[in-house]
Design a protein around this motif. Structure first.
Motif, PDB file in Angstrom:
ATOM      1  N   ASP A 128      49.262  32.615  89.747  1.00  0.00           N
ATOM      2  CA  ASP A 128      48.196  33.017  90.487  1.00  0.00           C
ATOM      3  C   ASP A 128      47.137  32.409  89.843  1.00  0.00           C
ATOM      4  O   ASP A 128      46.395  32.243  90.664  1.00  0.00           O
ATOM      5  N   ILE A 129      47.464  31.921  88.595  1.00  0.00           N
ATOM      6  CA  ILE A 129      46.029  31.799  87.873  1.00  0.00           C
ATOM      7  C   ILE A 129      45.712  30.654  87.948  1.00  0.00           C
ATOM      8  O   ILE A 129      46.159  29.754  87.161  1.00  0.00           O
ATOM      9  N   GLN A 130      44.218  30.566  87.870  1.00  0.00           N
ATOM     10  CA  GLN A 130      43.568  29.541  88.039  1.00  0.00           C
ATOM     11  C   GLN A 130      42.614  29.492  86.954  1.00  0.00           C
ATOM     12  O   GLN A 130      41.444  29.796  86.637  1.00  0.00           O
ATOM     13  N   VAL A 131      42.983  28.058  85.818  1.00  0.00           N
ATOM     14  CA  VAL A 131      41.559  28.125  84.998  1.00  0.00           C
ATOM     15  C   VAL A 131      40.789  26.787  84.779  1.00  0.00           C
ATOM     16  O   VAL A 131      42.185  25.705  85.368  1.00  0.00           O
ATOM     17  N   GLU A 132      39.819  26.836  84.328  1.00  0.00           N
ATOM     18  CA  GLU A 132      38.679  25.238  84.262  1.00  0.00           C
ATOM     19  C   GLU A 132      39.658  24.386  84.068  1.00  0.00           C
ATOM     20  O   GLU A 132      40.264  24.181  82.608  1.00  0.00           O
ATOM     21  N   GLY A 133      40.204  22.958  84.449  1.00  0.00           N
ATOM     22  CA  GLY A 133      41.145  21.960  83.796  1.00  0.00           C
ATOM     23  C   GLY A 133      41.977  22.162  83.229  1.00  0.00           C
ATOM     24  O   GLY A 133      42.853  22.016  82.199  1.00  0.00           O
ATOM     25  N   LEU A 134      43.116  22.853  83.680  1.00  0.00           N
ATOM     26  CA  LEU A 134      44.269  23.247  84.252  1.00  0.00           C
ATOM     27  C   LEU A 134      45.164  21.932  83.810  1.00  0.00           C
ATOM     28  O   LEU A 134      45.186  21.336  85.094  1.00  0.00           O
ATOM     29  N   LEU A 135      45.927  21.896  83.269  1.00  0.00           N
ATOM     30  CA  LEU A 135      47.340  20.879  83.164  1.00  0.00           C
ATOM     31  C   LEU A 135      48.518  21.446  83.969  1.00  0.00           C
ATOM     32  O   LEU A 135      48.957  22.380  83.768  1.00  0.00           O
ATOM     33  N   HIS A 136      49.415  20.712  84.399  1.00  0.00           N
ATOM     34  CA  HIS A 136      50.475  21.094  84.422  1.00  0.00           C
ATOM     35  C   HIS A 136      51.875  20.807  83.753  1.00  0.00           C
ATOM     36  O   HIS A 136      51.969  19.823  82.965  1.00  0.00           O
ATOM     37  N   GLY A 137      52.618  21.687  83.018  1.00  0.00           N
ATOM     38  CA  GLY A 137      54.347  21.205  82.796  1.00  0.00           C
ATOM     39  C   GLY A 137      55.364  21.242  83.372  1.00  0.00           C
ATOM     40  O   GLY A 137      55.502  22.252  84.721  1.00  0.00           O
ATOM     41  N   ALA A 138      56.074  19.779  83.335  1.00  0.00           N
ATOM     42  CA  ALA A 138      57.460  20.194  84.106  1.00  0.00           C
ATOM     43  C   ALA A 138      58.719  19.406  82.698  1.00  0.00           C
ATOM     44  O   ALA A 138      58.192  18.362  82.151  1.00  0.00           O
ATOM     45  N   PHE A 139      59.510  20.202  82.583  1.00  0.00           N
ATOM     46  CA  PHE A 139      60.702  19.876  82.012  1.00  0.00           C
ATOM     47  C   PHE A 139      61.985  18.853  82.415  1.00  0.00           C
ATOM     48  O   PHE A 139      61.803  18.705  83.612  1.00  0.00           O
ATOM     49  N   LEU A 140      62.414  18.180  81.390  1.00  0.00           N
ATOM     50  CA  LEU A 140      63.324  16.958  82.040  1.00  0.00           C
ATOM     51  C   LEU A 140      64.840  18.117  81.354  1.00  0.00           C
ATOM     52  O   LEU A 140      64.570  18.230  79.557  1.00  0.00           O
ATOM     53  N   LEU A 141      65.777  18.399  81.968  1.00  0.00           N
ATOM     54  CA  LEU A 141      66.255  18.988  81.369  1.00  0.00           C
ATOM     55  C   LEU A 141      67.750  18.122  80.941  1.00  0.00           C
ATOM     56  O   LEU A 141      67.571  17.265  81.979  1.00  0.00           O
ATOM     57  N   THR A 142      68.849  18.570  80.313  1.00  0.00           N
ATOM     58  CA  THR A 142      69.893  17.392  79.981  1.00  0.00           C
ATOM     59  C   THR A 142      70.449  17.328  81.453  1.00  0.00           C
ATOM     60  O   THR A 142      70.999  18.228  81.880  1.00  0.00           O
ATOM     61  N   GLU A 143      71.916  16.260  81.419  1.00  0.00           N
ATOM     62  CA  GLU A 143      72.228  15.769  82.261  1.00  0.00           C
ATOM     63  C   GLU A 143      74.123  16.801  82.012  1.00  0.00           C
ATOM     64  O   GLU A 143      74.627  16.364  83.380  1.00  0.00           O
ATOM     65  N   HIS A 144      74.184  17.020  80.929  1.00  0.00           N
ATOM     66  CA  HIS A 144      75.557  17.032  80.105  1.00  0.00           C
ATOM     67  C   HIS A 144      75.008  18.457  79.520  1.00  0.00           C
ATOM     68  O   HIS A 144      74.458  18.272  79.110  1.00  0.00           O
ATOM     69  N   ALA A 145      76.415  19.175  80.052  1.00  0.00           N
ATOM     70  CA  ALA A 145      76.201  20.272  78.977  1.00  0.00           C
ATOM     71  C   ALA A 145      77.050  20.091  77.435  1.00  0.00           C
ATOM     72  O   ALA A 145      76.748  21.397  77.124  1.00  0.00           O
TER      73      ALA A 145
END
Length: 544
Positions: free
Chosen positions: A183-200
């Motif tokens: 819920d916390i918003q700050v000026e100039g915020l960027l967002h991250g997302a992970f690429l997880l492995t397809e194989h254990a």
């Protein structure tokens, strides 16, 4: 574009959003509706009022809202919302508070419809659309009944030991005023997302992020090559890689291959799908009994598949089996269990004006977070501050870091604030679970049911990385005999490394599994002796 009435004002949604919830939160600044599982619609945290009905907003497209009237907690009359908060606080109807704003919306619809005639059973049936992991539902229904009858209990404050307390921040949590990290918003915020492995279990041959880098709105792709310090973190052993590099090997389905940082969450998540990874896939090692016997290592750069062995002995069970009138030999298997906290993991990393790294964490150990972040970034611990933001449930599942190190790294490299919030699916894959344990028990007693000997062997599946697995199996060993006096006892508990989910802290911490087996054999012995389960326990329980 989609136009509708929101809390009494006409608004137009300009952006491209996966569902109405995202439009409300990301574009319109509505934060009382929480994202616990989008887009599955299972938790109820995102409930809003749409044309007079309670609706799950993560299952509605923004276009479906066109021309409708939508109301959230932000749009309720102050006096009404304060009364609702007071009722939930006084009845003890919340703990973490993540699910409560959604329940509040459902409560308003029910009370508006039925008033004082609202029956508890009717309310319970409709609250079935909401999951509450912390509190349970009895006290929630108490609060709903109080609101329907207009009889708000008086909030009682501490009068010393034994008195009932109102939870800290209870009213603000109940009505969605106290923010969680997402819920916390700050000026100039960027967002991250992970690429997880397809194989254990697979060797990473190559990572091609060129298409993702060229997507509009993408700021940077981060991999293991960008880590300036140490690659591995962990609460006890530093064996959990924050990224798997080219030339490295994945060890479970929660391993992170790359992180996309972008202007919006949706761009980051879209870009990760453009990253191409070449794998040399290997068969995963998933059976803990086979793992501890195997010469093949389950985990990248770690020797052997035995994380720990706990063993103790008092007396000699082998010498007294012949003296036992009754013997039970039984094997029990417990299952892997997810904590199922309602708030997916979220981290916000920022920099202060003087360049100091400031991280908002929902974890259960901010000093551990700080120390491991400093090691990954190769900076001093004095250069990092980690602030705990009360989380939406944890139960042990947020003791290990999930996305704190990677998010801090992104903010440090870019010198900009970055937030990473996991989806429910990512959360399930990454965070630890309760250990599944195989428990082989042999127990004997005399003709009166007095316990004489116990032998127990346990093998727990700890997954690839240590977390606190050795301590869980150690605790299971310590609780092997339960609260009973047994003069002759021998216990061995092994934590095995596999390519299944990492297992770590969970309420009970190994004692649950051990008691499941111990109480099971006690019931079987009682039947053999011909006495009740209560009686055999009474004859053997530890006394002062």
């Amino acid at each position: 574009m989609t136009t509708f009435e929101l809390n009494g004002k006409e608004v137009t949604v300009q952006g491209d959003h996966p569902h109405l919830l995202a439009a409300l939160r990301d574009e319109l600044g509505i934060l009382s509706a929480k994202d616990g599982c989008s887009p599955s619609g299972q938790c109820g945290c995102c409930t809003v009022i749409m044309d007079g009905k309670a609706r799950i907003s993560c299952q509605l497209s923004a276009e479906r809202a066109n021309g409708s009237t939508i109301q959230t907690l932000e749009g309720l009359d102050i006096e009404e919302i304060d009364k609702m908060g007071q009722a939930f606080a006084a009845c003890g109807a919340l703990q973490c508070g993540f699910c409560t704003p959604g329940i509040m919306i459902r409560t308003k619809v029910l009370v508006d419809k039925k008033g004082p005639e609202l029956e508890r059973e009717y309310a319970a049936r409709h609250l079935g659309a909401h999951l509450c992991r912390c509190t349970g539902y009895v006290k929630i229904l108490d609060a709903v009944e109080a609101l329907a009858k207009g009889e708000i209990p008086e909030e009682k404050h501490s009068a010393g030991i034994g008195s009932r307390l109102v939870k800290y921040e209870a009213e603000d949590l109940a009505v969605g005023r106290r923010p969680f990290i997402d819920d916390i918003q700050v000026e100039g915020l960027l967002h991250g997302a992970f690429l997880l492995t397809e194989h254990a279990r697979a060797d990473v041959v190559s990572i091609d992020a060129s298409k993702a880098e060229n997507l509009d709105g993408v700021v940077r792709i981060i991999t293991a090559d960008d880590v300036p310090g140490e690659l591995r973190v962990g609460l006890i052993h530093k064996d959990w890689p924050v990224f798997i590099p080219v030339g490295g090997r994945t060890s479970y389905l929660g391993d992170v291959i790359a992180m996309v940082v972008a202007e919006t969450r949706e761009i980051a998540r879209a870009a990760r799908e453009l990253i191409r990874v070449e794998y040399d896939v290997l068969p995963p090692i998933t059976n803990p009994l086979e793992a501890i016997k195997s010469d093949e290592n389950a985990v990248w750069e770690l020797d052997g598949n035995v994380l720990s062995t706990s063993h103790y002995k008092r007396g000699c069970p082998e010498d007294v089996w012949s003296d036992c009138a009754h013997i039970v030999s039984e094997t029990f298997q417990t299952q892997r269990v997810d904590h199922a906290f309602l708030e997916p993991e979220s981290t916000l990393a920022t920099l202060t004006p003087d360049g100091h790294l400031y991280v908002y964490s929902g974890g259960q150990g901010i000093w551990d977070d700080r120390n491991d972040i400093s090691r990954v970034l190769d900076i001093g611990t004095d250069d990092v501050t980690v602030e705990l933001i009360s989380n939406g449930g944890a139960f042990g599942g947020k003791e290990d870091m999930s996305n704190q190190a990677q998010t801090a790294l992104a903010a440090w490299l870019l010198r900009k604030p970055v937030k990473t919030t996991l989806s429910r699916e990512e959360s399930f894959l990454i965070h630890t679970k309760r250990h599944p344990i195989r428990l082989e028990y042999k127990i004997g007693c005399d003709e009166n049911g007095e316990l004489l000997a116990l032998s127990a062997r346990m093998v727990g599946d700890s997954g690839p990385y240590a977390s606190v697995g050795m301590k869980v199996l150690e605790r299971a060993a310590g609780h092997a005999s339960g609260p009973y006096v047994i003069p002759n006892i021998e216990v061995e508990a092994i934590a095995a490394r596999t390519n299944n989910s990492v297992c770590g802290a969970f309420r009970g911490f190994g004692a649950n599994q051990a008691q499941f087996a111990m109480e099971g054999v006690m019931d079987r012995l009682a039947a053999m002796v011909g006495i009740s389960g209560w009686e055999i326990r009474s004859r053997n329980v530890v006394t002062p």
